[in-house]
Design a protein around this motif. Sequence first.
Motif, PDB file in Angstrom:
ATOM      1  N   LEU A   1       0.885  -1.232  -0.075  1.00  0.00           N
ATOM      2  CA  LEU A   1      -0.074  -0.278   0.169  1.00  0.00           C
ATOM      3  C   LEU A   1       1.135   1.170  -0.078  1.00  0.00           C
ATOM      4  O   LEU A   1       0.576   2.251  -0.636  1.00  0.00           O
ATOM      5  N   HIS A   2       1.734   1.255   0.796  1.00  0.00           N
ATOM      6  CA  HIS A   2       2.791   2.237   0.762  1.00  0.00           C
ATOM      7  C   HIS A   2       3.476   2.823  -0.737  1.00  0.00           C
ATOM      8  O   HIS A   2       3.199   4.026  -1.216  1.00  0.00           O
ATOM      9  N   GLY A   3       3.800   1.395  -1.631  1.00  0.00           N
ATOM     10  CA  GLY A   3       4.269   1.591  -2.758  1.00  0.00           C
ATOM     11  C   GLY A   3       3.093   2.112  -3.639  1.00  0.00           C
ATOM     12  O   GLY A   3       3.335   3.285  -4.482  1.00  0.00           O
ATOM     13  N   LEU A   4       1.818   1.620  -3.377  1.00  0.00           N
ATOM     14  CA  LEU A   4       0.737   1.852  -4.434  1.00  0.00           C
ATOM     15  C   LEU A   4       0.479   3.527  -4.184  1.00  0.00           C
ATOM     16  O   LEU A   4       0.009   4.367  -5.089  1.00  0.00           O
ATOM     17  N   ALA A   5       0.344   3.920  -2.940  1.00  0.00           N
ATOM     18  CA  ALA A   5       0.091   5.326  -2.546  1.00  0.00           C
ATOM     19  C   ALA A   5       1.108   6.216  -3.061  1.00  0.00           C
ATOM     20  O   ALA A   5       1.010   7.330  -3.607  1.00  0.00           O
ATOM     21  N   GLY A   6       2.292   5.695  -3.080  1.00  0.00           N
ATOM     22  CA  GLY A   6       3.342   6.603  -3.775  1.00  0.00           C
ATOM     23  C   GLY A   6       3.183   6.728  -4.858  1.00  0.00           C
ATOM     24  O   GLY A   6       3.491   7.787  -5.661  1.00  0.00           O
ATOM     25  N   GLY A   7       2.909   5.763  -5.860  1.00  0.00           N
ATOM     26  CA  GLY A   7       2.384   5.665  -7.433  1.00  0.00           C
ATOM     27  C   GLY A   7       1.335   6.626  -7.595  1.00  0.00           C
ATOM     28  O   GLY A   7       1.589   7.463  -8.424  1.00  0.00           O
ATOM     29  N   ALA A   8       0.339   6.513  -6.505  1.00  0.00           N
ATOM     30  CA  ALA A   8      -0.748   7.501  -6.836  1.00  0.00           C
ATOM     31  C   ALA A   8      -0.340   8.969  -6.661  1.00  0.00           C
ATOM     32  O   ALA A   8      -0.750   9.743  -7.475  1.00  0.00           O
ATOM     33  N   LEU A   9       0.388   9.240  -5.678  1.00  0.00           N
ATOM     34  CA  LEU A   9       1.087  10.565  -5.646  1.00  0.00           C
ATOM     35  C   LEU A   9       1.818  10.981  -6.593  1.00  0.00           C
ATOM     36  O   LEU A   9       1.523  12.261  -6.894  1.00  0.00           O
ATOM     37  N   ALA A  10       2.691  10.155  -6.982  1.00  0.00           N
ATOM     38  CA  ALA A  10       3.725  10.297  -8.431  1.00  0.00           C
ATOM     39  C   ALA A  10       2.531  10.849  -9.600  1.00  0.00           C
ATOM     40  O   ALA A  10       2.820  11.909 -10.185  1.00  0.00           O
ATOM     41  N   CYS A  11       1.526  10.142  -9.670  1.00  0.00           N
ATOM     42  CA  CYS A  11       0.619  10.424 -10.799  1.00  0.00           C
ATOM     43  C   CYS A  11       0.142  11.813 -10.648  1.00  0.00           C
ATOM     44  O   CYS A  11      -0.208  12.448 -11.488  1.00  0.00           O
ATOM     45  N   PHE A  12      -0.484  12.051  -9.276  1.00  0.00           N
ATOM     46  CA  PHE A  12      -1.046  13.516  -9.149  1.00  0.00           C
ATOM     47  C   PHE A  12       0.156  14.677  -9.111  1.00  0.00           C
ATOM     48  O   PHE A  12      -0.659  15.630 -10.037  1.00  0.00           O
ATOM     49  N   LEU A  13       1.039  14.331  -8.983  1.00  0.00           N
ATOM     50  CA  LEU A  13       2.139  15.454  -9.092  1.00  0.00           C
ATOM     51  C   LEU A  13       2.328  15.722 -10.550  1.00  0.00           C
ATOM     52  O   LEU A  13       2.348  16.812 -10.987  1.00  0.00           O
ATOM     53  N   LEU A  14       2.234  14.355 -11.188  1.00  0.00           N
ATOM     54  CA  LEU A  14       2.755  14.753 -12.823  1.00  0.00           C
ATOM     55  C   LEU A  14       1.658  15.499 -13.228  1.00  0.00           C
ATOM     56  O   LEU A  14       1.624  16.288 -14.125  1.00  0.00           O
ATOM     57  N   TRP A  15       0.244  15.194 -13.272  1.00  0.00           N
ATOM     58  CA  TRP A  15      -0.877  15.744 -13.529  1.00  0.00           C
ATOM     59  C   TRP A  15      -0.867  17.040 -13.347  1.00  0.00           C
ATOM     60  O   TRP A  15      -1.144  18.181 -14.100  1.00  0.00           O
ATOM     61  N   ALA A  16      -0.605  17.383 -12.023  1.00  0.00           N
ATOM     62  CA  ALA A  16      -0.688  18.914 -11.572  1.00  0.00           C
ATOM     63  C   ALA A  16       0.633  19.829 -12.485  1.00  0.00           C
ATOM     64  O   ALA A  16       0.219  20.838 -12.789  1.00  0.00           O
ATOM     65  N   CYS A  17       1.464  19.182 -12.593  1.00  0.00           N
ATOM     66  CA  CYS A  17       2.691  19.833 -13.225  1.00  0.00           C
ATOM     67  C   CYS A  17       2.371  20.038 -14.629  1.00  0.00           C
ATOM     68  O   CYS A  17       2.628  20.970 -15.603  1.00  0.00           O
ATOM     69  N   GLN A  18       1.668  19.042 -15.396  1.00  0.00           N
ATOM     70  CA  GLN A  18       1.165  18.932 -16.681  1.00  0.00           C
ATOM     71  C   GLN A  18       0.143  20.101 -16.827  1.00  0.00           C
ATOM     72  O   GLN A  18       0.297  20.949 -17.867  1.00  0.00           O
ATOM     73  N   LEU A  19      -0.884  20.454 -15.775  1.00  0.00           N
ATOM     74  CA  LEU A  19      -1.752  21.483 -15.909  1.00  0.00           C
ATOM     75  C   LEU A  19      -1.149  22.852 -15.658  1.00  0.00           C
ATOM     76  O   LEU A  19      -1.485  23.499 -16.577  1.00  0.00           O
ATOM     77  N   SER A  20      -0.111  23.213 -14.864  1.00  0.00           N
ATOM     78  CA  SER A  20       0.318  24.156 -14.900  1.00  0.00           C
ATOM     79  C   SER A  20       1.309  24.635 -15.960  1.00  0.00           C
ATOM     80  O   SER A  20       1.291  25.562 -16.475  1.00  0.00           O
ATOM     81  N   LEU A  21       1.850  23.690 -16.547  1.00  0.00           N
ATOM     82  CA  LEU A  21       2.804  23.918 -17.806  1.00  0.00           C
ATOM     83  C   LEU A  21       1.786  24.294 -18.973  1.00  0.00           C
ATOM     84  O   LEU A  21       1.962  25.094 -19.733  1.00  0.00           O
TER      85      LEU A  21
ATOM     86  N   PRO B   1      -1.881  11.042 -19.720  1.00  0.00           N
ATOM     87  CA  PRO B   1      -2.687   9.690 -19.927  1.00  0.00           C
ATOM     88  C   PRO B   1      -2.731   9.333 -18.391  1.00  0.00           C
ATOM     89  O   PRO B   1      -1.907   8.455 -17.972  1.00  0.00           O
ATOM     90  N   ALA B   2      -3.860   9.857 -17.679  1.00  0.00           N
ATOM     91  CA  ALA B   2      -3.922   9.281 -16.510  1.00  0.00           C
ATOM     92  C   ALA B   2      -3.899   7.961 -16.099  1.00  0.00           C
ATOM     93  O   ALA B   2      -3.385   7.501 -15.162  1.00  0.00           O
ATOM     94  N   GLY B   3      -4.903   7.378 -16.694  1.00  0.00           N
ATOM     95  CA  GLY B   3      -5.167   5.816 -16.317  1.00  0.00           C
ATOM     96  C   GLY B   3      -3.774   4.959 -16.795  1.00  0.00           C
ATOM     97  O   GLY B   3      -3.283   4.441 -15.683  1.00  0.00           O
ATOM     98  N   ALA B   4      -3.099   5.188 -17.733  1.00  0.00           N
ATOM     99  CA  ALA B   4      -1.995   4.629 -18.016  1.00  0.00           C
ATOM    100  C   ALA B   4      -0.794   5.028 -16.859  1.00  0.00           C
ATOM    101  O   ALA B   4      -0.269   4.025 -16.338  1.00  0.00           O
ATOM    102  N   ALA B   5      -0.805   6.142 -16.587  1.00  0.00           N
ATOM    103  CA  ALA B   5       0.176   6.535 -15.727  1.00  0.00           C
ATOM    104  C   ALA B   5       0.003   5.935 -14.284  1.00  0.00           C
ATOM    105  O   ALA B   5       0.909   5.374 -13.760  1.00  0.00           O
ATOM    106  N   PHE B   6      -1.408   5.851 -13.814  1.00  0.00           N
ATOM    107  CA  PHE B   6      -1.628   5.291 -12.598  1.00  0.00           C
ATOM    108  C   PHE B   6      -1.163   3.842 -12.643  1.00  0.00           C
ATOM    109  O   PHE B   6      -0.634   3.319 -11.594  1.00  0.00           O
ATOM    110  N   LEU B   7      -1.679   3.098 -13.840  1.00  0.00           N
ATOM    111  CA  LEU B   7      -1.496   1.890 -13.724  1.00  0.00           C
ATOM    112  C   LEU B   7      -0.007   1.423 -13.618  1.00  0.00           C
ATOM    113  O   LEU B   7       0.373   0.530 -12.873  1.00  0.00           O
TER     114      LEU B   7
END
Lengths: 291, 226
Positions: A224-244, A261-267
Amino acid sequence: MVDRIAFIFVEALQAMRRNVTMSIAAISTCGLALFLLGGISLVYVALDSWGQSLSGKFEMRAYLKDGVKPPEISKVAGEIRSMPGVKAVFWIPRDKAWEREKVKYPKEVSQGLENPLPDAFKIVLSDLNQADAVEQSVQRLPQMDPQNPIQYLKAEQELVEQSRSFLRWLAGSLGALLLLTAGVLIYNAIRMTVFSRRKEARIMRLVGASLFTVRVPYMIEGTLHGLAGGALACFLLWACQLSLQNRLEAFTALGQLPPFPAGAAFLVLGGIGALYGFLASWIALWVPMRS
Amino acid sequence: MPARPYIEYRDVHVVYSNGVKGLDGVSLQIQRGEFVFFVGETGAGKSTLLKLLSREEHHCEGEVRLDGQELSDFSEYNLHRLRRQMGVAPQDYDLLPNKTVWENVAYALRAVGRSRREVFDRVPKILLQVNVAHRADAFPSQLSGGEKQRVVIGRALINEPPLLLADEPTGNLDAAQSEEIMRLLADLNARGTTVLVASHDLPTMEKFSKRIVCLERGKIKEDLGG
Ligand SMILES: Nc1ncnc2c1ncn2[C@@H]1O[C@H](COP(=O)(O)OP(=O)(O)O)[C@@H](O)[C@H]1O
Ligand SMILES: [Mg+2]
């Protein structure tokens, strides 16, 4: 069966609640590592497609010797067009080019000067990697002027290539370092959980719980730690893309970024994170505890 | 030919990592349905003798058999099969302080894979059996020593074991509470459970005429039938 799974999951969640600080440290480091890796891969992909589109627009200018006649010019154009990596060839007659120059610089150029320009080809490439080969083959043609070398955007091509290898290096070293740190933190978090729950574990074992029942909650916690880390990474990437994207909207020429590519990135990131957390917790359980 | 003993120690030696001899050549047979006291001073080896059976300790020489099974054959991975054949009431109470009496017993049942429905069915019966049903919602810190010991014994009964190991169950109790605990253990024994008790509480033991095995420095000094 459902009951057993429920028990094991509740145990895992309670374990995570026990040492929140450690969990947060593990999750955020893992998230940061995956964010960097994911971000770099996304930029890498974007750069790659930019390089591709660059080569589509990418043109060479090649100059003919003086006095080559139009029928021969179209024969040479045909030869060049058949070279690999060449998309199109346009003849730019010297008269037309001169007209254009005169329009651009009416005073300086048109004052009684004779047309100094040679006949030229505009060569559009389809494959950036073939640029050097095309240049050499074209330059070797007898109708081309050896004094007047071919011009093209070599620097841009090299920039793309260098950025790509730099990114590869960055992703490799920095990402690996962070991922290692994340692994150590997850390992530590699990060790702390094991330690803080040694009483529960002892009781469970004493009353006859299997090693599986005792250990799986820790593995779930790590995963779960790893999975939550992955989700966090996804969120950060999405936020970056948005501001860019918001910043880039000013420059219409650069166009839109590809959609995130939210789905693929999360997977992918979640999957990597989960696998990683699983391994880290497995090692944490496998290394014996000193009491 | 006599029946195969239920429990058999044969020339058992235990040496702890610091070189201390826990047991020094113990041979002993216990039949199904017996009630045995292990007595001796602190450090005589009473706990070691019980912990060998639950495989909390290892013997380095000799044989320890339960119902014909050599206990060193059990590994970490199938140890739970052995543990489900017995109930263990350890010397330190080892109740979870943040769980109530009810939850402590329920937790043990859940840990061995019982469903929530079974838990709701079994916990009240167990608490009634050890006479702490009225304290079901109390936390361990709110219990008397005797009540804690009852809960620990109750938790040891979740697998309905044919064997019960109790280490110093009357260790910190006054005479009246000690006698109650012993009576509870004797009741369980009367219903067929084999009961092994480590104790140095001679006055209480003398009221129950049971077999007494006296230990001294890791050796059996006396074995008095009940
Ligand atoms: N884990 C251990 N490590 C080292 N020595 C131990 C350990 N457990 C017990 N001992 C020693 O083994 C001897 C027997 O201990 P134990 O069986 O606990 O005695 P009792 O229960 O009769 O008081 C004692 O000398 C004790 O100090
Ligand atoms: Mg003892």
